[in-house]
Design a protein around this motif. Structure first.
Motif, short mmCIF file in Angstrom:
data_model
loop_
_atom_site.label_atom_id
_atom_site.label_comp_id
_atom_site.label_asym_id
_atom_site.label_seq_id
_atom_site.Cartn_x
_atom_site.Cartn_y
_atom_site.Cartn_z
N LEU A 4 0.85 -1.19 0.00
CA LEU A 4 0.00 0.00 0.00
C LEU A 4 0.88 1.23 0.00
O LEU A 4 1.84 1.32 0.78
N THR A 5 0.57 2.17 -0.88
CA THR A 5 1.30 3.43 -0.95
C THR A 5 0.31 4.55 -0.69
O THR A 5 -0.75 4.62 -1.33
N LYS A 41 -2.13 5.70 7.42
CA LYS A 41 -0.94 4.89 7.17
C LYS A 41 -1.30 3.42 7.38
O LYS A 41 -2.31 3.09 8.00
N LEU A 42 -0.45 2.56 6.86
CA LEU A 42 -0.60 1.12 7.08
C LEU A 42 0.07 0.80 8.40
O LEU A 42 1.29 0.69 8.50
N ALA A 43 -0.72 0.67 9.46
CA ALA A 43 -0.19 0.47 10.80
C ALA A 43 0.16 -0.99 11.08
O ALA A 43 1.04 -1.27 11.88
N HIS A 44 -0.53 -1.90 10.41
CA HIS A 44 -0.33 -3.34 10.65
C HIS A 44 -0.21 -4.06 9.30
O HIS A 44 -1.17 -4.68 8.83
N PRO A 45 0.97 -4.00 8.67
CA PRO A 45 1.15 -4.61 7.34
C PRO A 45 0.84 -6.10 7.30
O PRO A 45 0.39 -6.61 6.28
N ASP A 46 1.05 -6.78 8.41
CA ASP A 46 0.79 -8.22 8.46
C ASP A 46 -0.69 -8.56 8.36
O ASP A 46 -1.06 -9.67 8.00
N GLY A 50 -4.79 -6.86 0.93
CA GLY A 50 -4.78 -6.25 -0.40
C GLY A 50 -6.13 -6.19 -1.07
O GLY A 50 -6.22 -6.20 -2.29
N CYS A 51 -7.20 -6.13 -0.30
CA CYS A 51 -8.55 -6.15 -0.86
C CYS A 51 -8.90 -4.87 -1.64
O CYS A 51 -9.77 -4.89 -2.49
N GLY A 52 -8.24 -3.76 -1.30
CA GLY A 52 -8.48 -2.50 -2.00
C GLY A 52 -9.64 -1.69 -1.49
O GLY A 52 -9.96 -0.64 -2.06
N SER A 53 -10.28 -2.13 -0.42
CA SER A 53 -11.42 -1.37 0.13
C SER A 53 -11.02 0.04 0.52
O SER A 53 -11.78 0.99 0.33
N CYS A 54 -9.81 0.19 1.04
CA CYS A 54 -9.34 1.51 1.46
C CYS A 54 -9.22 2.45 0.25
O CYS A 54 -9.65 3.60 0.30
N ALA A 55 -8.63 1.95 -0.83
CA ALA A 55 -8.43 2.77 -2.03
C ALA A 55 -9.76 3.14 -2.68
O ALA A 55 -9.92 4.26 -3.16
N ILE A 56 -10.70 2.21 -2.67
CA ILE A 56 -12.02 2.48 -3.25
C ILE A 56 -12.74 3.56 -2.45
O ILE A 56 -13.41 4.43 -3.02
N MET A 57 -12.60 3.53 -1.14
CA MET A 57 -13.31 4.46 -0.28
C MET A 57 -12.69 5.86 -0.27
O MET A 57 -13.38 6.84 0.00
N ILE A 63 -4.49 6.49 -2.16
CA ILE A 63 -4.02 5.15 -1.80
C ILE A 63 -3.88 4.30 -3.05
O ILE A 63 -4.80 4.22 -3.87
N LYS A 64 -2.73 3.66 -3.17
CA LYS A 64 -2.47 2.75 -4.29
C LYS A 64 -2.19 1.38 -3.71
O LYS A 64 -1.35 1.24 -2.81
#
Length: 69
Positions: A4-5, A41-46, A50-57, A63-64
């Motif tokens: 995630l970027t 930010k991505l606080a918990h990378p583990d 990669g579902c992309g819900s964040c980028a869609i919202m 967010i990429k």
């Protein structure tokens, strides 16, 4: 593992992406960006799948999501 970027300079910290994440992998940064907002930010990378819900919202398209092949 997905990547995630975030464009933290353009992020206004609205938290829509954080609320949309089904795995609770995102959080607001403690630091402020140049506009005075706490960017996401991505606080918990583990936890990220990669579902992309964040980028869609994200209303500002900051967010990429890239999935590893």
């Amino acid at each position: 593992m997905p990547t995630l970027t975030f464009d933290s300079i353009r992020c206004k910290g609205c938290s829509l992406c954080i609320n949309a994440c089904p795995k609770s992998a995102l959080a607001l940064d403690d630091d402020l960006n140049a506009k005075g907002f706490h960017p996401a930010k991505l606080a918990h990378p583990d936890k990220c799948v990669g579902c992309g819900s964040c980028a869609i919202m994200c209303p500002d398209v900051v967010i990429k999501v890239e999935k590893d092949e």
